[in-house]
Design a protein around this motif. Structure first.
Motif, short mmCIF file in Angstrom:
data_model
loop_
_atom_site.label_atom_id
_atom_site.label_comp_id
_atom_site.label_asym_id
_atom_site.label_seq_id
_atom_site.Cartn_x
_atom_site.Cartn_y
_atom_site.Cartn_z
N TYR A 63 34.84 10.66 -25.84
CA TYR A 63 33.86 9.63 -25.49
C TYR A 63 32.57 10.28 -25.00
CZ TYR A 63 31.44 6.24 -22.56
OH TYR A 63 30.47 5.47 -21.96
N ALA A 64 32.70 11.28 -24.13
CA ALA A 64 31.50 11.98 -23.65
C ALA A 64 30.75 12.62 -24.80
CB ALA A 64 31.90 13.03 -22.61
N SER A 188 31.02 9.57 -17.19
CA SER A 188 31.68 9.03 -16.00
C SER A 188 30.79 7.99 -15.31
CB SER A 188 32.02 10.16 -15.04
OG SER A 188 32.75 9.69 -13.93
N ARG A 189 29.49 8.25 -15.24
CA ARG A 189 28.57 7.27 -14.64
C ARG A 189 28.57 5.96 -15.42
NH1 ARG A 189 25.31 11.95 -13.63
NH2 ARG A 189 24.23 11.69 -15.62
N ILE A 196 34.76 0.65 -13.62
CA ILE A 196 35.97 1.45 -13.83
C ILE A 196 36.08 2.53 -12.77
CG2 ILE A 196 37.12 3.05 -15.42
CD1 ILE A 196 35.87 1.47 -17.72
N THR A 197 37.19 2.51 -12.04
CA THR A 197 37.43 3.52 -11.01
C THR A 197 38.61 4.43 -11.35
OG1 THR A 197 38.82 2.00 -9.74
CG2 THR A 197 36.48 2.06 -9.19
N ALA A 198 39.26 4.19 -12.49
CA ALA A 198 40.39 5.02 -12.90
C ALA A 198 40.56 4.91 -14.41
CB ALA A 198 41.68 4.60 -12.19
N LEU A 224 33.82 10.51 -11.49
CA LEU A 224 33.78 9.51 -10.43
C LEU A 224 35.02 8.65 -10.40
CD1 LEU A 224 30.08 8.36 -11.01
CD2 LEU A 224 30.93 10.07 -9.38
N GLN A 225 35.98 8.93 -11.29
CA GLN A 225 37.19 8.13 -11.42
C GLN A 225 38.43 8.94 -11.08
OE1 GLN A 225 34.86 8.20 -14.02
NE2 GLN A 225 33.98 6.20 -13.52
#
Length: 480
Positions: A63-64, A188-189, A196-198, A224-225
């Motif tokens: 994805y990144a 992640s940002r 989304i945190t996980a 960040l997750q």
């Protein structure tokens, strides 16, 4: 990171209007609370406060990488002419990476097709299934040079080198050309901005090196997750953390070359003997039946799951329920790929495609995910698709599989180790939170990521909507 913070006037999901105090990474108080001296205060103004969302199936590094790639999917390029124009007009002379390609755009393209559009730079385009890469001649020359320099015996067939079409060759291609870290911090940002945190990274090649990489990314604040990583085999992960933890063994089945049934049973049994659940990729009806038969023979343990369950006839529902399996699905595919499915999927399979209500009504634990970059990473888009079952052109696909907005949201409220099971915000829970800019009754009408206002991971803000809120240090009146 603040040691303490107070959130006031929050509509705590399925609880009511409360204030909520965070101390470190934990929710320590809920009720009608007064700010402490010097305590940061966030006024939620009646907005819905949810547990942080979980994407239960993503390929994070891919994805990144897609963020610095061109989108070759049918939703972006309608035909070969548009794809050729996109390749020609993308500036640069270094490697060009495309993703999301499907035959409906320009058929089974190969190196020669890409050469006609772009022969001055190496180009590689990934099929939307993730299994196929198409290279142009300049890219193949880079491959051949790497093979000569490394004196390599990588299993790339002559026919693949001639056509530029490489199936299931990610490992070999990566070994030859090297691997470069994509823009993971930006990825992640973006996930944080969706609430989304996980996430569970379900890449089947994840190994010990992958764990080490993700732990470094987390330590460097590039993640960040919380992350759960599927494994390619049931190895023991040394020094797991609360933020990067081992997940199930990923087993990737392909109907065209299924293993012997006993081989699959043995692989499941080996994983279970190590106390590790399995996550089986099953898309077609044959893959579903094969997976379930193997699990019936091997037995199941807590955490065993089916990924995708794309085509699930009624007769398999009772079997899935009896085995106590969790299903991790991608409702967004109905919107993003539904029009292609209407053309390509057999008519008798369409009613069983990416089902939702059938699983929920059968008492089967159901969790939602993106499968990004092969699907849209926005969970709110997936929720809308689960509620409407509409394709991008507006057709309703299997309308009897619709979920309510609350059921659709619940797909993303499970924990990493308990997908499909709702996490409650309560005293003692980790402060992974998603605050919306409106109450739940209003948010349910649109289910849109634009409503995400503030996101916390372990009590630390990781996303704040621009100009929507300021953290004010409120001073309580001194006690006399």
């Amino acid at each position: 990171m603040w040691l303490e913070m107070l959130i006031t006037n929050a509509e705590v999901y399925q609880v009511g209007l409360y204030d909520l105090r965070i101390d470190g990474s934990i929710i320590v108080e809920m009720g009608r609370l007064q700010p402490l001296h010097g305590e940061p205060v966030v006024d939620a103004a009646g907005g819905a406060l949810l547990p942080g969302l979980t994407d239960h199936h993503i390929h994070f590094l891919s994805y990144a990488a897609s963020l610095s790639s061109i989108d070759c999917s049918p939703s972006k390029v309608a035909n070969g002419i548009q794809l050729a124009e996109l390749l020609r007009q993308t500036p640069g002379d270094t490697w060009l990476r495309g993703f999301g390609y499907h035959e409906s755009v320009a058929g089974d393209i190969d190196r020669h097709w890409i050469d006609q559009c772009c022969d001055h730079r190496p180009v590689r385009i990934q099929h939307r299934t993730g299994r196929l890469w198409i290279y142009n001649s300049a890219a193949i020359e880079q491959l051949k040079l790497a093979m000569e320099q490394q004196n390599s015996n990588h299993p790339l067939t002559t026919s693949s080198l001639e056509s530029g079409r490489f199936y299931d060759a990610d490992q070999s291609l990566g070994d030859l050309l090297g691997r470069h870290l994509p823009p993971v911090a930006e990825a992640s940002r973006r996930l944080a901005a969706f609430g989304i945190t996980a996430f569970s990274d379900m890449t089947p090649s994840n190994d010990q090196e992958t764990f080490s990489l993700f732990k470094r990314l987390r330590q460097q604040n590039n993640l960040l997750q919380h992350v759960q990583l599927a494994r390619n085999k049931p190895f023991t992960q040394t020094n797991p953390t609360d933020s990067v933890m081992p997940g199930p063994v990923k087993i990737h089945l392909h109907e065209s070359r299924l293993p012997a049934l006993q081989d699959l049973v043995d692989r499941i049994t080996l994983s279970h003997e190590h106390g590790v659940a399995v996550a089986i990729h099953a898309v077609t009806e044959i893959e579903m039946l094969f997976s379930i038969t193997a699990l019936e023979d091997a037995g199941t343990i807590q955490g065993d799951r089916i990924e995708h369950a794309s085509v699930t006839p009624d007769y398999l529902l009772e079997k899935i329920k009896a085995l106590d399996l969790t299903v991790v699905t991608q409702p967004q595919f109905i919107f993003g790929k539904g029009d292609t499915y209407r053309q390509d999927v057999a008519a008798d399979s369409l009613p069983h495609l990416y089902r939702c209500a059938a699983f929920v009504n059968s008492g089967i634990a159901l969790a939602g995910s993106s499968d990004a970059p092969f699907g849209c990473p926005d969970p709110w888009s997936s929720m809308r698709a689960a509620v409407t079952r509409r394709t991008s052109s507006g057709h309703v696909l299997t309308g009897d599989e619709v979920l309510s907005p609350e059921q659709a949201l619940a797909l993303y409220l499970g924990g990493l180790h308990s997908p499909g099971k709702f996490r409650q915000l309560e005293v003692g829970a980790t402060a992974d939170l998603c605050l919306l800019d409106r109450p739940g009754l209003l948010a349910r009408r649109t289910l849109h990521s634009d409503h995400v206002k503030l996101v916390f991971n372990q009590g630390t803000p990781v996303y704040q909507k621009q100009d929507c809120i300021s953290l004010q240090y409120q001073k309580a009146q001194p006690t006399l």
